[in-house]
Design a protein around this motif. Structure first.
Motif, PDB file in Angstrom:
ATOM      1  N   MET A  46       0.975  -0.970   0.147  1.00  0.00           N
ATOM      2  CA  MET A  46       0.013   0.140   0.061  1.00  0.00           C
ATOM      3  C   MET A  46       0.922   1.337  -0.029  1.00  0.00           C
ATOM      4  O   MET A  46       1.814   1.313   0.882  1.00  0.00           O
ATOM      5  N   ASN A  47       0.654   2.241  -0.871  1.00  0.00           N
ATOM      6  CA  ASN A  47       1.232   3.308  -1.126  1.00  0.00           C
ATOM      7  C   ASN A  47       0.490   4.476  -0.323  1.00  0.00           C
ATOM      8  O   ASN A  47      -0.720   4.643  -0.865  1.00  0.00           O
ATOM      9  N   VAL A  48       0.963   5.036   0.657  1.00  0.00           N
ATOM     10  CA  VAL A  48       0.047   6.189   1.269  1.00  0.00           C
ATOM     11  C   VAL A  48       0.784   7.545   1.281  1.00  0.00           C
ATOM     12  O   VAL A  48       2.062   7.192   1.664  1.00  0.00           O
ATOM     13  N   ARG A  49      -0.127   8.624   1.286  1.00  0.00           N
ATOM     14  CA  ARG A  49       0.533  10.034   1.544  1.00  0.00           C
ATOM     15  C   ARG A  49      -0.197  10.581   2.501  1.00  0.00           C
ATOM     16  O   ARG A  49      -1.377  10.569   2.453  1.00  0.00           O
ATOM     17  N   VAL A  50       0.483  11.083   3.423  1.00  0.00           N
ATOM     18  CA  VAL A  50      -0.265  11.903   4.437  1.00  0.00           C
ATOM     19  C   VAL A  50      -0.048  13.392   4.445  1.00  0.00           C
ATOM     20  O   VAL A  50       1.193  13.850   4.398  1.00  0.00           O
ATOM     21  N   ILE A  51      -1.088  14.140   4.468  1.00  0.00           N
ATOM     22  CA  ILE A  51      -0.991  15.614   4.482  1.00  0.00           C
ATOM     23  C   ILE A  51      -1.600  16.227   5.617  1.00  0.00           C
ATOM     24  O   ILE A  51      -2.490  15.671   6.402  1.00  0.00           O
ATOM     25  N   ALA A  52      -0.648  16.689   6.697  1.00  0.00           N
ATOM     26  CA  ALA A  52      -0.784  17.376   7.920  1.00  0.00           C
ATOM     27  C   ALA A  52      -0.656  18.728   8.008  1.00  0.00           C
ATOM     28  O   ALA A  52       0.090  19.258   7.259  1.00  0.00           O
ATOM     29  N   ALA A  53      -1.538  19.581   8.882  1.00  0.00           N
ATOM     30  CA  ALA A  53      -1.483  20.693   9.129  1.00  0.00           C
ATOM     31  C   ALA A  53      -1.441  21.074  10.356  1.00  0.00           C
ATOM     32  O   ALA A  53      -2.078  20.519  11.157  1.00  0.00           O
ATOM     33  N   THR A  54      -0.597  22.045  10.739  1.00  0.00           N
ATOM     34  CA  THR A  54      -0.454  22.718  12.181  1.00  0.00           C
ATOM     35  C   THR A  54      -0.297  24.186  12.104  1.00  0.00           C
ATOM     36  O   THR A  54       0.545  24.863  11.410  1.00  0.00           O
ATOM     37  N   ASN A  55      -0.501  24.945  13.399  1.00  0.00           N
ATOM     38  CA  ASN A  55      -0.028  26.185  13.278  1.00  0.00           C
ATOM     39  C   ASN A  55       0.972  26.188  14.366  1.00  0.00           C
ATOM     40  O   ASN A  55       1.340  27.463  14.782  1.00  0.00           O
ATOM     41  N   ARG A  56       1.339  25.431  14.848  1.00  0.00           N
ATOM     42  CA  ARG A  56       2.579  25.052  15.894  1.00  0.00           C
ATOM     43  C   ARG A  56       3.996  25.055  15.255  1.00  0.00           C
ATOM     44  O   ARG A  56       3.890  24.448  14.011  1.00  0.00           O
ATOM     45  N   ASN A  57       4.787  25.302  15.842  1.00  0.00           N
ATOM     46  CA  ASN A  57       6.268  25.224  15.581  1.00  0.00           C
ATOM     47  C   ASN A  57       6.535  23.756  15.791  1.00  0.00           C
ATOM     48  O   ASN A  57       6.997  23.658  17.108  1.00  0.00           O
ATOM     49  N   LEU A  58       6.703  22.821  15.021  1.00  0.00           N
ATOM     50  CA  LEU A  58       6.852  21.527  15.364  1.00  0.00           C
ATOM     51  C   LEU A  58       8.394  21.300  15.687  1.00  0.00           C
ATOM     52  O   LEU A  58       8.598  20.295  16.512  1.00  0.00           O
ATOM     53  N   LEU A  59       9.121  22.091  14.959  1.00  0.00           N
ATOM     54  CA  LEU A  59      10.858  21.844  15.263  1.00  0.00           C
ATOM     55  C   LEU A  59      11.077  22.291  16.680  1.00  0.00           C
ATOM     56  O   LEU A  59      11.585  21.668  17.380  1.00  0.00           O
ATOM     57  N   ALA A  60      10.376  23.455  17.156  1.00  0.00           N
ATOM     58  CA  ALA A  60      10.591  23.869  18.486  1.00  0.00           C
ATOM     59  C   ALA A  60       9.941  22.911  19.402  1.00  0.00           C
ATOM     60  O   ALA A  60      10.540  22.622  20.673  1.00  0.00           O
ATOM     61  N   ALA A  61       8.804  22.300  19.117  1.00  0.00           N
ATOM     62  CA  ALA A  61       8.083  21.278  20.056  1.00  0.00           C
ATOM     63  C   ALA A  61       8.973  19.975  20.007  1.00  0.00           C
ATOM     64  O   ALA A  61       8.983  19.212  21.280  1.00  0.00           O
ATOM     65  N   VAL A  62       9.701  19.611  19.206  1.00  0.00           N
ATOM     66  CA  VAL A  62      10.660  18.510  19.236  1.00  0.00           C
ATOM     67  C   VAL A  62      11.881  18.803  19.976  1.00  0.00           C
ATOM     68  O   VAL A  62      12.101  18.064  20.936  1.00  0.00           O
ATOM     69  N   ALA A  63      12.225  20.152  20.136  1.00  0.00           N
ATOM     70  CA  ALA A  63      13.348  20.452  20.936  1.00  0.00           C
ATOM     71  C   ALA A  63      12.886  20.389  22.445  1.00  0.00           C
ATOM     72  O   ALA A  63      13.683  20.239  23.216  1.00  0.00           O
ATOM     73  N   ASP A  64      11.527  20.630  22.667  1.00  0.00           N
ATOM     74  CA  ASP A  64      11.100  20.894  23.988  1.00  0.00           C
ATOM     75  C   ASP A  64      10.464  19.402  24.355  1.00  0.00           C
ATOM     76  O   ASP A  64       9.971  19.295  25.549  1.00  0.00           O
TER      77      ASP A  64
END
Length: 107
Positions: free
Chosen positions: A1-19
């Motif tokens: 199965m070939n799946v593409r996921v499209i996700a949207a957010t208004n958060r800074n995910l890179l900063a959330a990863v760092a935190d």
């Protein structure tokens, strides 16, 4: 199965990863092809076009004879910051078309 996921957010995910409030492995799986779309308040020239589009769409859906014209209120739409972005603008136009009892949108 070939799946593409499209996700949207208004958060800074890179900063959330760092935190450590967002999983790093999930971030790197989602971050394959990032798209940065500026907020509507940063794209003010798009607002009149969106107002016309939503106005026509909802007037047509409500089977009214003709779309209510935003008229003088167009500048009011452009001055608003729209913290809810396009969804908020869309909801305001839909509500205005539903309750409008003339051919011009007003307060």
């Amino acid at each position: 199965m070939n799946v593409r996921v499209i996700a949207a957010t208004n958060r800074n995910l890179l900063a959330a990863v760092a935190d450590s409030t967002f999983r790093a492995d999930l971030f790197y799986r989602l971050n394959v092809f990032p798209l940065d779309v500026p907020a509507l308040r940063e794209r003010r020239p798009d607002i009149p076009l969106l107002v016309e589009y939503f106005n026509h769409r909802y007037a047509h859906a409500s089977a009214s004879e003709s779309a209510a014209s935003p008229g003088r209120r167009r500048s009011c739409f452009s001055r608003t910051d729209w913290p809810g972005n396009i969804r908020e603008l869309q909801n305001v136009i839909e509500r205005a078309v539903i309750v409008c009892d003339s051919d011009t949108l007003s307060n």
